[in-house]
Design a protein around this motif. Structure first.
Motif, PDB file in Angstrom:
ATOM      1  N   SER A  32       0.939  -1.044   0.016  1.00 34.58           N
ATOM      2  CA  SER A  32       0.168   0.054   0.142  1.00 34.58           C
ATOM      3  C   SER A  32       0.812   1.291   0.066  1.00 34.58           C
ATOM      4  O   SER A  32       0.689   2.291  -0.757  1.00 34.58           O
ATOM      5  CB  SER A  32      -0.701   0.005   1.157  1.00 34.58           C
ATOM      6  OG  SER A  32      -1.597  -1.152   1.241  1.00 34.58           O
ATOM      7  N   TRP A  33       1.898   1.293   0.816  1.00 34.03           N
ATOM      8  CA  TRP A  33       2.723   2.259   0.939  1.00 34.03           C
ATOM      9  C   TRP A  33       3.530   2.665  -0.525  1.00 34.03           C
ATOM     10  O   TRP A  33       3.454   3.940  -0.936  1.00 34.03           O
ATOM     11  CB  TRP A  33       3.718   2.258   2.002  1.00 34.03           C
ATOM     12  CG  TRP A  33       4.611   3.453   2.417  1.00 34.03           C
ATOM     13  CD1 TRP A  33       5.460   4.052   2.058  1.00 34.03           C
ATOM     14  CD2 TRP A  33       4.069   4.507   3.621  1.00 34.03           C
ATOM     15  NE1 TRP A  33       6.088   5.265   2.446  1.00 34.03           N
ATOM     16  CE2 TRP A  33       4.831   5.512   3.409  1.00 34.03           C
ATOM     17  CE3 TRP A  33       3.247   4.490   4.494  1.00 34.03           C
ATOM     18  CZ2 TRP A  33       4.922   6.700   4.467  1.00 34.03           C
ATOM     19  CZ3 TRP A  33       2.785   5.480   5.272  1.00 34.03           C
ATOM     20  CH2 TRP A  33       3.823   6.491   5.342  1.00 34.03           C
ATOM     21  N   TYR A  34       4.082   1.709  -1.296  1.00 35.20           N
ATOM     22  CA  TYR A  34       4.708   1.898  -2.305  1.00 35.20           C
ATOM     23  C   TYR A  34       3.765   2.164  -3.632  1.00 35.20           C
ATOM     24  O   TYR A  34       4.155   3.119  -4.113  1.00 35.20           O
ATOM     25  CB  TYR A  34       5.459   0.615  -2.650  1.00 35.20           C
ATOM     26  CG  TYR A  34       6.834   0.482  -2.112  1.00 35.20           C
ATOM     27  CD1 TYR A  34       8.026   0.768  -2.920  1.00 35.20           C
ATOM     28  CD2 TYR A  34       6.985   0.133  -0.749  1.00 35.20           C
ATOM     29  CE1 TYR A  34       9.253   0.629  -2.519  1.00 35.20           C
ATOM     30  CE2 TYR A  34       8.361   0.197  -0.243  1.00 35.20           C
ATOM     31  CZ  TYR A  34       9.252   0.376  -0.910  1.00 35.20           C
ATOM     32  OH  TYR A  34      10.770   0.280  -0.416  1.00 35.20           O
ATOM     33  N   LEU A  35       2.586   1.767  -3.276  1.00 34.44           N
ATOM     34  CA  LEU A  35       1.300   2.132  -4.503  1.00 34.44           C
ATOM     35  C   LEU A  35       1.000   3.489  -4.298  1.00 34.44           C
ATOM     36  O   LEU A  35       0.892   4.298  -5.337  1.00 34.44           O
ATOM     37  CB  LEU A  35       0.136   1.284  -4.276  1.00 34.44           C
ATOM     38  CG  LEU A  35      -0.890   1.414  -5.146  1.00 34.44           C
ATOM     39  CD1 LEU A  35      -0.354   1.141  -6.627  1.00 34.44           C
ATOM     40  CD2 LEU A  35      -2.048   0.528  -4.749  1.00 34.44           C
ATOM     41  N   ILE A  36       0.882   3.884  -3.022  1.00 28.57           N
ATOM     42  CA  ILE A  36       0.350   5.247  -2.799  1.00 28.57           C
ATOM     43  C   ILE A  36       1.578   6.390  -3.139  1.00 28.57           C
ATOM     44  O   ILE A  36       1.273   7.336  -3.765  1.00 28.57           O
ATOM     45  CB  ILE A  36       0.043   5.503  -1.401  1.00 28.57           C
ATOM     46  CG1 ILE A  36      -1.403   4.754  -1.019  1.00 28.57           C
ATOM     47  CG2 ILE A  36      -0.234   7.040  -1.036  1.00 28.57           C
ATOM     48  CD1 ILE A  36      -1.837   4.510   0.409  1.00 28.57           C
ATOM     49  N   ASN A  37       2.687   5.902  -3.023  1.00 34.04           N
ATOM     50  CA  ASN A  37       3.792   6.731  -3.151  1.00 34.04           C
ATOM     51  C   ASN A  37       4.200   7.197  -4.707  1.00 34.04           C
ATOM     52  O   ASN A  37       4.494   8.102  -5.114  1.00 34.04           O
ATOM     53  CB  ASN A  37       5.072   6.027  -2.612  1.00 34.04           C
ATOM     54  CG  ASN A  37       6.427   6.839  -2.684  1.00 34.04           C
ATOM     55  OD1 ASN A  37       6.449   8.041  -2.520  1.00 34.04           O
ATOM     56  ND2 ASN A  37       7.354   6.489  -3.228  1.00 34.04           N
ATOM     57  N   ASP A  38       3.748   5.971  -5.521  1.00 28.99           N
ATOM     58  CA  ASP A  38       3.810   5.975  -7.115  1.00 28.99           C
ATOM     59  C   ASP A  38       2.512   6.752  -7.487  1.00 28.99           C
ATOM     60  O   ASP A  38       2.858   7.341  -8.696  1.00 28.99           O
ATOM     61  CB  ASP A  38       3.709   4.595  -7.492  1.00 28.99           C
ATOM     62  CG  ASP A  38       5.144   3.774  -7.355  1.00 28.99           C
ATOM     63  OD1 ASP A  38       6.018   4.486  -7.100  1.00 28.99           O
ATOM     64  OD2 ASP A  38       5.427   2.655  -7.434  1.00 28.99           O
ATOM     65  N   LEU A  39       1.332   6.790  -6.976  1.00 32.84           N
ATOM     66  CA  LEU A  39       0.366   7.456  -7.285  1.00 32.84           C
ATOM     67  C   LEU A  39       0.211   8.881  -7.027  1.00 32.84           C
ATOM     68  O   LEU A  39      -0.438   9.537  -7.905  1.00 32.84           O
ATOM     69  CB  LEU A  39      -0.965   6.711  -6.873  1.00 32.84           C
ATOM     70  CG  LEU A  39      -1.139   5.330  -7.597  1.00 32.84           C
ATOM     71  CD1 LEU A  39      -2.181   4.440  -7.125  1.00 32.84           C
ATOM     72  CD2 LEU A  39      -1.002   5.272  -8.910  1.00 32.84           C
ATOM     73  N   ILE A  40       0.653   9.285  -6.114  1.00 31.75           N
ATOM     74  CA  ILE A  40       0.497  10.802  -5.447  1.00 31.75           C
ATOM     75  C   ILE A  40       1.838  11.464  -6.017  1.00 31.75           C
ATOM     76  O   ILE A  40       2.846  10.869  -5.925  1.00 31.75           O
ATOM     77  CB  ILE A  40      -0.008  10.880  -4.271  1.00 31.75           C
ATOM     78  CG1 ILE A  40       1.100  10.305  -3.166  1.00 31.75           C
ATOM     79  CG2 ILE A  40      -1.191  10.211  -3.838  1.00 31.75           C
ATOM     80  CD1 ILE A  40       0.777  10.676  -1.668  1.00 31.75           C
TER      81      ILE A  40
END
Length: 86
Positions: free
Chosen positions: A42-50
């Motif tokens: 989740s952390w890596y995905l959110i980091n990539d999306l925002i």
């Protein structure tokens, strides 16, 4: 997204899924590790999306604190399970 970032997402998701699915057969501590890997995904995905970098500043402190809490809980559970088996 770069290929390296995609590889990390696949890695965290795969490890989390493996831990959760095999926890019943191997050890219940794997549920905790599965949750940790889901958090990492989740952390890596959110980091990539925002646009905000979640690996710098206060966000990095929050990230490291959560990782340290997972590690501490995992060590406590491991020690309790080891003592119970002896």
């Amino acid at each position: 997204m770069e290929i390296k970032e995609i590889m990390y997402l696949v890695l965290w998701a795969g490890l989390g899924l493996y831990c959760i699915l095999s926890a019943r057969k191997i050890s219940p501590i794997l549920y905790l590790f599965g949750g940790f890997f889901a958090f990492m995904f989740s952390w890596y995905l959110i980091n990539d999306l925002i646009a905000t970098d979640l690996f710098s500043g206060i966000y990095n402190i929050v990230f490291r604190s959560i990782c340290a809490a997972f590690l501490l809980v995992a060590v406590i559970i491991y020690v309790v399970l080891k003592k119970k088996r002896q």
